[in-house]
Enzyme design. Structure first.
Site, PDB file in Angstrom:
ATOM      1  CB  SER A   1      -0.882   0.008   1.267  1.00 55.11           C
ATOM      2  OG  SER A   1      -1.569   1.232   1.427  1.00 55.11           O
TER       3      SER A   1
ATOM      4  CE1 TYR B   1      -4.811  -2.208   4.857  1.00 54.83           C
ATOM      5  CE2 TYR B   1      -3.663  -0.147   4.412  1.00 54.83           C
ATOM      6  CZ  TYR B   1      -4.335  -1.272   3.960  1.00 54.83           C
ATOM      7  OH  TYR B   1      -4.520  -1.448   2.608  1.00 54.83           O
TER       8      TYR B   1
END
Length: 278
Positions: free
Chosen positions: A146, A159
């Site tokens: 990401s 995350y």
């Protein structure tokens, strides 16, 4: 972003998280290119829809399985099943992941472990299970990190930690496996139009937000790329053997800003995001 269907025709492509989003878009594009697809997800209904979009129920080139990235034993058993059906995989695409929102202070350790178990350990388990096949086929291992694998972001410690780990893992084994002919790709999407935030569990809303609708509205204001566009960028990156694949203009801006201002990127990126949203 163009690539040749011939690059993937007849190739065995394993895709986790295939029930929606980028995983579905990859499956549909690869199905149209003539690839053999081993698709998995925990969402069986969405997985069936993807299979229909990618080739239909009558296709003998699609294998679907309910597979939980936190289930180590199931993943270990899955790899030989795919090989028996299609032969050694040429592509393993670790797309499955989950998001959670809440500060470190307000999030239970068990909740953080769940995010890391799926987002990071799921990637490690799949990579390990399919590694012999990828060495045999001199194939490609594609792991979805990401932009949050480059930067920290408040409310996303779990995350970000998992995505930083995916990047470090991918870059390291890419060096290790180069001589064996295996290409490893670390993929860094920016704001992609998927359900990951809509499905996220919320431990605590960020400051200034009163509901999930506020969170989704902020996410939608940052979306720059469709899932289908993201899939096209990934496949072009694989075709070019790019070890790092950035998706979306925001990903390029975030990556460049972090490199230029490694300790002071937060206020600059905050200003840029405010401008995008307004």
């Amino acid at each position: 972003m163009s690539y040749s269907d011939a690059t993937f025709a007849g190739q065995t492509c394993v895709i986790t998280g295939a029930a929606s989003g980028i995983g579905r878009a990859l499956a549909v594009r690869l199905g149209k290119a003539g690839a053999m697809l081993a698709l998995s997800d925990v969402n069986e209904e969405g997985l069936a829809e993807t299979a229909a979009l990618a080739g239909g129920k009558a296709s003998n080139k699609i294998l679907t399985d309910r597979l939980d990235m936190a289930d180590a034993a199931a993943i270990k058993a899955y790899a030989p099943k795919v090989k028996e059906a299609f032969g050694s995989a040429q592509h393993v695409m670790n797309v499955a992941g989950l998001a959670r929102v809440g500060s470190f202070e307000e999030t239970d350790i068990e909740a953080m472990e769940k995010v890391v178990d799926v987002n990071f350990w799921g990637v490690v388990r799949m990579s390990k299970a399919f590694l012999p096949q990828l060495i045999e086929s001199k194939g490609h291992l594609t792991n979805i990190s990401s932009v949050f694998g480059f930067i920290g972001y408040p409310g996303n410690a779990h995350y970000c930690a998992s995505k930083f780990a995916v990047r470090g893992f991918s870059e390291t084994i890419g060096m290790e496996l180069k001589e064996k002919g295996v290409q490893v790709h670390s993929v860094h999407p920016g704001g992609i139009d998927t359900n990951i935030v809509r499905n996220a569990e919320i431990d605590a809303l960020p400051d200034g937000m009163e509901s999930r609708a506020d969170l989704e509205k902020r996410f939608e204001s940052n979306v720059r790329t469709s899932a289908d566009e993201a899939a096209a960028v990934i496949l072009k990156g694989l075709e070019r053997n790019n070890p790092r694949i950035l998706i979306g203009p925001d990903a390029h801006v975030i990556s460049a800003t972090q490199r230029l201002l490694p300790r002071r990127y937060a206020p600059v990126l905050g200003w840029i995001m405010d401008k995008w949203q307004n």
